[in-house]
Motif scaffolding. Sequence first.
Motif, PDB file in Angstrom:
ATOM      1  N   UNK A 253      10.754 -11.068   1.614  1.00  0.00           N
ATOM      2  CA  UNK A 253      12.239 -10.590   1.351  1.00  0.00           C
ATOM      3  C   UNK A 253      12.313 -10.751  -0.368  1.00  0.00           C
ATOM      4  N   UNK A 254      11.783 -11.611  -0.888  1.00  0.00           N
ATOM      5  CA  UNK A 254      12.029 -11.418  -2.254  1.00  0.00           C
ATOM      6  C   UNK A 254      11.628 -10.398  -3.070  1.00  0.00           C
ATOM      7  N   UNK A 255      10.240  -9.815  -2.915  1.00  0.00           N
ATOM      8  CA  UNK A 255       9.441  -8.581  -3.104  1.00  0.00           C
ATOM      9  C   UNK A 255      10.631  -7.222  -2.988  1.00  0.00           C
ATOM     10  N   UNK A 256      11.062  -7.373  -1.697  1.00  0.00           N
ATOM     11  CA  UNK A 256      11.915  -6.340  -1.231  1.00  0.00           C
ATOM     12  C   UNK A 256      13.194  -6.446  -2.321  1.00  0.00           C
ATOM     13  N   UNK A 257      13.638  -7.307  -2.435  1.00  0.00           N
ATOM     14  CA  UNK A 257      14.945  -7.625  -3.311  1.00  0.00           C
ATOM     15  C   UNK A 257      14.665  -7.023  -4.973  1.00  0.00           C
ATOM     16  N   UNK A 258      13.374  -7.339  -5.243  1.00  0.00           N
ATOM     17  CA  UNK A 258      13.217  -6.754  -6.560  1.00  0.00           C
ATOM     18  C   UNK A 258      13.404  -5.367  -6.799  1.00  0.00           C
ATOM     19  N   UNK A 259      13.309  -4.384  -5.811  1.00  0.00           N
ATOM     20  CA  UNK A 259      13.098  -3.145  -5.888  1.00  0.00           C
ATOM     21  C   UNK A 259      14.168  -2.408  -5.189  1.00  0.00           C
ATOM     22  N   UNK A 260      15.220  -3.140  -4.773  1.00  0.00           N
ATOM     23  CA  UNK A 260      16.473  -2.541  -4.159  1.00  0.00           C
ATOM     24  C   UNK A 260      17.720  -3.042  -5.086  1.00  0.00           C
TER      25      UNK A 260
ATOM     26  N   UNK B 124       9.615   0.101   2.676  1.00  0.00           N
ATOM     27  CA  UNK B 124       9.408   1.040   1.311  1.00  0.00           C
ATOM     28  C   UNK B 124      10.244   0.326   0.175  1.00  0.00           C
ATOM     29  N   UNK B 125       9.303   0.019  -0.809  1.00  0.00           N
ATOM     30  CA  UNK B 125       9.812  -0.582  -1.965  1.00  0.00           C
ATOM     31  C   UNK B 125       9.904   0.238  -3.176  1.00  0.00           C
ATOM     32  N   UNK B 126       8.892   1.252  -3.386  1.00  0.00           N
ATOM     33  CA  UNK B 126       8.813   2.238  -4.609  1.00  0.00           C
ATOM     34  C   UNK B 126       8.677   3.531  -3.958  1.00  0.00           C
ATOM     35  N   UNK B 127       9.348   4.429  -4.743  1.00  0.00           N
ATOM     36  CA  UNK B 127       9.264   6.170  -4.727  1.00  0.00           C
ATOM     37  C   UNK B 127       9.038   6.464  -6.118  1.00  0.00           C
TER      38      UNK B 127
ATOM     39  N   UNK C 114       0.850  -1.374   0.168  1.00  0.00           N
ATOM     40  CA  UNK C 114       0.087  -0.211  -0.101  1.00  0.00           C
ATOM     41  C   UNK C 114       0.798   1.167  -0.112  1.00  0.00           C
ATOM     42  N   UNK C 115       0.139   2.396  -0.109  1.00  0.00           N
ATOM     43  CA  UNK C 115       0.892   3.554   0.373  1.00  0.00           C
ATOM     44  C   UNK C 115       1.592   3.791   1.625  1.00  0.00           C
ATOM     45  N   UNK C 116       2.755   4.444   1.657  1.00  0.00           N
ATOM     46  CA  UNK C 116       3.508   4.340   2.886  1.00  0.00           C
ATOM     47  C   UNK C 116       2.644   4.563   4.225  1.00  0.00           C
TER      48      UNK C 116
ATOM     49  N   UNK D 213       6.912  23.451  -9.716  1.00  0.00           N
ATOM     50  CA  UNK D 213       6.282  22.482  -9.068  1.00  0.00           C
ATOM     51  C   UNK D 213       7.206  21.617  -8.210  1.00  0.00           C
ATOM     52  N   UNK D 214       6.888  21.577  -6.743  1.00  0.00           N
ATOM     53  CA  UNK D 214       7.790  20.851  -6.075  1.00  0.00           C
ATOM     54  C   UNK D 214       7.540  19.371  -6.151  1.00  0.00           C
ATOM     55  N   UNK D 215       8.621  18.540  -5.903  1.00  0.00           N
ATOM     56  CA  UNK D 215       8.839  17.285  -6.388  1.00  0.00           C
ATOM     57  C   UNK D 215       7.611  16.375  -5.434  1.00  0.00           C
ATOM     58  N   UNK D 216       6.656  15.655  -5.802  1.00  0.00           N
ATOM     59  CA  UNK D 216       5.692  14.943  -5.078  1.00  0.00           C
ATOM     60  C   UNK D 216       5.937  13.388  -5.592  1.00  0.00           C
ATOM     61  N   UNK D 217       5.915  12.652  -4.656  1.00  0.00           N
ATOM     62  CA  UNK D 217       5.865  11.163  -5.039  1.00  0.00           C
ATOM     63  C   UNK D 217       4.954  10.305  -4.146  1.00  0.00           C
ATOM     64  N   UNK D 218       4.526   9.088  -4.884  1.00  0.00           N
ATOM     65  CA  UNK D 218       3.778   8.239  -4.160  1.00  0.00           C
ATOM     66  C   UNK D 218       4.660   7.034  -3.851  1.00  0.00           C
ATOM     67  N   UNK D 219       4.843   6.880  -2.181  1.00  0.00           N
ATOM     68  CA  UNK D 219       5.786   5.900  -1.787  1.00  0.00           C
ATOM     69  C   UNK D 219       4.799   4.591  -1.583  1.00  0.00           C
TER      70      UNK D 219
END
Length: 290
Positions: free
Chosen positions: A283-290, A157-160, A145-147, A261-267
């Motif tokens: 752990x595998x999902x985390x590894x995919x995004x690191x 956190x896996x995606x910014x 979900x969103x952070x 426009x200030x930097x805006x992101x969905x975490x």
Amino acid sequence: MNIQNLEAFIYVVYSGSFSKAAEALYLSQPSISARIRSLENDLNTTLLKRDGRKSLLTEAGKNFLPFAEKILEQYQKGIYKLNQQLYIPDQISIGCSNSVSSYLLPEIIPHLINKFPELNITIQSYHSEEVVSKVLNQEVDFGIVREITHPKINSILILNSHVGLYASPDHPLIKMQERMTKEDLSNYEFVFYDHNSTDWLLISRLLEPVKIQRKIIIHVDNMEAAKRLVKKNMGLCFLPEHAVQEELDNGTIVQVPIDCITEVSTKISIIYLNEKEKSPIVELIEELYN
């Protein structure tokens, strides 16, 4: 070097005697003595000396002890990891937001199935707040979900994903081929997606001076609907980059460059209960995004 010999050495050091180490390891005292001798032969040095019933470290033993502890620690961690792999559940339930279900999970699931071919996956889509509730009540194994921050939940956190302004390639702004100011945007109509999200609220505040709310002609609560309206040139729309990557690649949606426009992101984060161990699947999902 035999790991059992290292274990015997460490147990003798911390128990203070060969007999106590033998008792702790369910071995005979001669077996402990044989393991220590074998280790000393491997290292070509004396690690322990006897003082009555006690066993004391030699200078070489003192120097070697921290390395022995580190080797045994790494070995035990390796065994733990291996055992984790052996006890993968045959099915998992993932709670996620609609956007994650639509745009991230189709990228993640092939990796899960490739790594764990016997795994059956159930996906349940809700608003982020509902996913948190499902995780807390153990109705799903984990959420994406969103952070969020919650005292009973671990969040990784896996995606910014950058939130940008997007338009049809036929939109007048794209044809102008120049960077826009936020004042320029007040001349164009907007599709409004997900008014409850923090990223939209931030953008809304940033654009409040140019009365952007007056130019919103369509409100939608579905990202796919918002993208389709943008493709049909019904208006501009702020969307997270991960949700429009395919359209950007095939040219059916184009990003509008904006100044001021200030930097805006969905975490996006993986969430699971504090009381649970981090599973190999997480752990595998985390590894995919690191």
